[in-house]
Structures are given as C-alpha cells and as structure tokens.
Write an enzyme that holds these catalytic residues in place. Structure first.
Site, short mmCIF file in Angstrom:
data_model
loop_
_atom_site.label_atom_id
_atom_site.label_comp_id
_atom_site.label_asym_id
_atom_site.label_seq_id
_atom_site.Cartn_x
_atom_site.Cartn_y
_atom_site.Cartn_z
N SER A 1 -7.62 -2.82 10.42
CA SER A 1 -6.74 -2.33 9.35
C SER A 1 -5.28 -2.59 9.73
O SER A 1 -4.95 -2.74 10.91
CB SER A 1 -6.95 -0.82 9.13
OG SER A 1 -6.32 -0.10 10.16
N LYS B 1 -6.26 2.60 -4.69
CA LYS B 1 -6.04 1.94 -3.39
C LYS B 1 -5.66 2.97 -2.33
O LYS B 1 -6.11 2.88 -1.18
CB LYS B 1 -4.94 0.88 -3.57
CG LYS B 1 -4.73 -0.04 -2.37
CD LYS B 1 -5.79 -1.11 -2.28
CE LYS B 1 -5.83 -1.81 -0.93
NZ LYS B 1 -4.76 -2.76 -0.68
N ASN C 1 0.84 -1.20 0.00
CA ASN C 1 0.00 0.00 0.00
C ASN C 1 0.87 1.24 0.00
O ASN C 1 2.03 1.20 0.39
CB ASN C 1 -0.89 0.01 1.25
CG ASN C 1 -2.03 -0.98 1.13
OD1 ASN C 1 -2.52 -1.27 0.04
ND2 ASN C 1 -2.47 -1.51 2.27
N ASN D 1 -7.15 3.71 1.53
CA ASN D 1 -6.30 3.67 2.73
C ASN D 1 -6.30 5.00 3.48
O ASN D 1 -6.25 5.04 4.70
CB ASN D 1 -4.86 3.29 2.36
CG ASN D 1 -4.73 1.86 1.89
OD1 ASN D 1 -3.99 1.57 0.97
ND2 ASN D 1 -5.46 0.95 2.50
N GLU E 1 2.48 2.87 8.19
CA GLU E 1 2.79 3.37 6.84
C GLU E 1 2.23 4.77 6.62
O GLU E 1 1.95 5.18 5.49
CB GLU E 1 2.28 2.37 5.79
CG GLU E 1 3.01 1.04 5.87
CD GLU E 1 2.59 0.05 4.81
OE1 GLU E 1 1.37 -0.21 4.68
OE2 GLU E 1 3.47 -0.47 4.10
P1 NAD Z 1 2.64 -7.51 8.59
O1 NAD Z 1 2.45 -6.45 9.62
O2 NAD Z 1 1.78 -8.72 8.70
O3 NAD Z 1 4.18 -7.95 8.60
C1 NAD Z 1 5.21 -6.98 8.50
C2 NAD Z 1 6.44 -7.53 9.22
O4 NAD Z 1 6.17 -7.58 10.63
C3 NAD Z 1 6.83 -8.96 8.81
O5 NAD Z 1 8.24 -9.03 8.73
C4 NAD Z 1 6.32 -9.79 9.96
O6 NAD Z 1 7.04 -10.99 10.13
C5 NAD Z 1 6.52 -8.87 11.11
N1 NAD Z 1 5.62 -9.24 12.22
C6 NAD Z 1 4.27 -9.28 12.20
N2 NAD Z 1 3.79 -9.69 13.38
C7 NAD Z 1 4.85 -9.91 14.19
C8 NAD Z 1 5.01 -10.31 15.53
N3 NAD Z 1 3.96 -10.58 16.31
N4 NAD Z 1 6.26 -10.42 16.02
C9 NAD Z 1 7.34 -10.13 15.25
N5 NAD Z 1 7.26 -9.73 13.96
C10 NAD Z 1 6.03 -9.63 13.44
O7 NAD Z 1 2.52 -6.81 7.14
P2 NAD Z 1 1.35 -6.95 6.06
O8 NAD Z 1 0.05 -6.59 6.68
O9 NAD Z 1 1.50 -8.24 5.37
O10 NAD Z 1 1.73 -5.76 5.06
C11 NAD Z 1 2.74 -5.86 4.08
C12 NAD Z 1 2.45 -4.87 2.97
O11 NAD Z 1 1.23 -5.26 2.30
C13 NAD Z 1 2.23 -3.44 3.46
O12 NAD Z 1 2.72 -2.52 2.52
C14 NAD Z 1 0.72 -3.33 3.50
O13 NAD Z 1 0.26 -2.01 3.35
C15 NAD Z 1 0.33 -4.18 2.31
N6 NAD Z 1 -1.03 -4.72 2.34
C16 NAD Z 1 -1.50 -5.31 3.47
C17 NAD Z 1 -2.79 -5.85 3.45
C18 NAD Z 1 -3.33 -6.59 4.64
O14 NAD Z 1 -4.51 -6.95 4.64
N7 NAD Z 1 -2.55 -6.90 5.65
C19 NAD Z 1 -3.57 -5.74 2.29
C20 NAD Z 1 -3.02 -5.14 1.16
C21 NAD Z 1 -1.76 -4.62 1.19
#
Ligand code: NAD
Length: 307
Positions: free
Chosen positions: A253, A183, A102, A187, A266
C-alpha cells in the site's frame, strides 16, 4: 489539450505516461533524479504484460511548465495546498484542476485555491509504485471516476474523452461523496494496518487477528458514512475491502511505501478524517482512533526505532 501533472510520483507518472501520446503533457516533480531520468531515457512503465517506454517532458520547477488546460494533482495530501497554488498559476480561466488523490479534503483545498468552477474531484482504482528514477510499475488496472458538478460539466466530459482515448477506463459520476467515501473506506481498512504491520495487502485478509482489526475499522467508517447520509458504491463494505485485499494481495500500500521510506503518510486524511468526522457526529471510532494514533507515533519515531 495541454496537461501538467503536478506530483509525478507513481500515479502521476503513470497517468502522464498514458496521456502523453494523446496530449501535450508535462510532468512536474521536485525529485530531480526522476525528472532527469525521464528526460534522458523516457519514462519506463512496467506491468505484467511487459515494459514500454514513453517519451514525455518532465520538469522540476513550475516556471518551466507554461500555460495548461488541465492540471492533475497527484502529490501526497500534505502537499495539496502547494500543488493547488501551482495549478492556479498554470491554469487559464477555463482551465480545470483535477485531483485523483486518496483521502478526504483534497478537493476542498483545491477548490479554495483555484475556485470551485475549476475543480474536479475523482477517484481511480489504478495502482502504481515507483521503482526508481524514471521507472514505474503499473501494479493494478481499474476504472477512474470523475465527479461532475454543474459548474464544470462540459470540462469534465472533455477530460473523460481524453482519458478514454488514452486507454484509461473512465466514468463520469454525479455522486461525488459516494465516490470519495467509497475509496476512503477501502483505504481506512488497508493502509494504516499494512503500514503498521509492514505487510502486503493480502495478509490482512488471510490472518484472522488482522482481518478482525480491518473489519472493525471499516465498520466504524461505514457508520460515519451512514450518519452523514452518504451511500457507498457497494453493498457490503467489509466484504468489499476483503475483496480488494485479495485482488491486490501482492501490493505494498502507498502508506506502507511511505513508512518504509521514512516519509509522512496520508494518515491525517484517511483514518484521521474518520476520527474528525466521527467526533462532529458524536460517534465512537476507537479502532480508527488507535490506528491513527499508532501511525502518528510511527511517523514521529522513524529515527528512534530499536532494531
Ligand atoms: P509517490 O509516493 O509515488 O510520490 C510522491 C512524491 O514522492 C513524488 O514527488 C515522488 O517523486 C516522491 N518520491 C517517491 N519516491 C521517491 C524517492 N525514492 N526519492 C525521492 N522522492 C521520491 O505517490 P503516489 O503513490 O503516486 O500517490 C500520489 C497520490 O495518489 C496520493 O494521494 C495517493 O493516495 C494517491 N493514489 C495512489 C495510488 C497508488 O497506487 N500509488 C493509487 C490511487 C491513489
């Protein structure tokens, strides 16, 4: 196709889990407990239809990945430059780095480091949440759109074919700005406000004072998009964001999840991006400025909060 997902949080794990039966996939993530759980017991993907376990390789350092054809960047935006450097080291000259993150600017960062001829920018309407090490919830299904430029036309088709074969609805688009801003505007309306209010998406649409702020933030972003000559992929942005709140009413979110974990959000590439773009155009965006500043303040005071 050899694929590395750089940043296997919620979305990286989800996409890696879908692709693993169809390609040679490695998940790269620094969270060791997550990596170890995936390697030990498989990746568990839960959804309203039930839970399945996917066998997929996970590693926590880039040196263990090997050469790949496709690097999918799914880190949070403040780690994009790092992920791009990793992708540069993994991809051959014909490889492709894809961002489905995003916010504004991830594609530019990727292109600066791996080259425009190896960069693809897209958006996805899938939603996911990490429940714990090795366990992801597929919160919402949606289409994925891949932006095509002449430099990467053939490679994008191959990726779209792979995604479709893996069961991910995928479209190719020649209007990248429309995709990314479409998108971004969603957001802008949902993320900061859910994080600041600590509520799930649905309440923004149901509670009139919150709805008012959300609509105002979206209207400002729409003005900025219009001034840039970008046509959004839906006719009424305010109605579109409200509709997304309804269809994702029970979701937390990603910004809410970040703030609940005391992590950086972000903000810079979402409300912050609107503030910066508006400034260059001479447009006033007081609601986005306020949301941006409040969230900056929230991030800076995690350890100082009164209970
Ligand atoms: P996320 O927060 O799930 O993960 C990001 C990082 O944090 C990863 O390295 C993960 O291993 C770490 N992490 C998460 N929980 C943890 C914990 N409890 N302990 C230690 N480390 C931890 O990221 P995401 O939601 O997958 O987002 C990634 C990208 O995708 C972003 O740019 C986001 O905007 C985008 N995106 C997310 C979604 C969604 O629904 N999550 C949807 C569309 C786009």
């Amino acid at each position: 196709m050899r694929v590395c997902v750089i940043g296997a949080g919620a979305m990286g794990s989800l996409f890696g889990g879908f692709l693993a039966p169809m390609a040679s996939v490695v998940l790269l993530d620094p969270w060791r407990a997550h990596v170890e759980a995936i390697n030990r017991q498989g990746l568990r993907i839960g959804s309203p239809e039930g839970e399945r376990t996917v066998q997929v390789k996970a590693v926590s350092v880039a040196e263990e990945v090997g050469a790949v054809d496709l690097a999918i960047v799914f880190v949070k935006s403040h780690q994009t430059a790092w992920a791009a450097e990793v992708a540069k080291g993994l991809l051959g000259p014909q490889g492709l780095a894809l961002t489905l993150q995003n916010g504004l600017g991830n594609g530019e960062t990727l292109a600066r480091i791996v080259g425009e001829e190896r960069t693809c920018v897209g958006v996805t309407a899938h939603g996911a949440t990490l429940l714990g090490p090795g366990q992801v919830r597929h919160a919402g299904k949606g289409a994925t759109h891949l932006g095509r430029t002449p430099l990467i036309a053939n490679k994008v088709v191959a990726v779209a074919d792979l995604f479709a074969a893996a069961g991910l609805e995928t479209h190719i688009s020649d209007n990248l700005d429309s995709l990314v801003w479409g998108k971004l505007v969603i957001n802008v309306g949902i993320n900061a406000l859910t994080a600041l209010m600590r509520v799930k998406n649905g309440l923004l649409e149901q509670m009139p004072p919150l709805r008012q702020v959300m609509d105002a933030a979206v209207s400002e972003a729409m003005l900025v998009a219009q001034a840039k000559g970008i046509s959004l992929p839906y006719p009424d942005p305010v109605a579109q964001v409200a509709a997304v709140c309804r269809t994702t009413a029970g979701n937390r979110s990603s910004m809410l999840q970040d703030t609940l974990r005391g992590q950086l959000t972000e903000n810079e590439v979402i409300n912050g991006a609107i503030v910066r773009e508006a400034a260059t155009l001479g447009i006033a965006v007081p609601v986005n400025q306020t949301l941006y500043s409040l969230l900056k303040g929230l991030e800076a005071t995690y350890g100082l909060r009164e209970t």
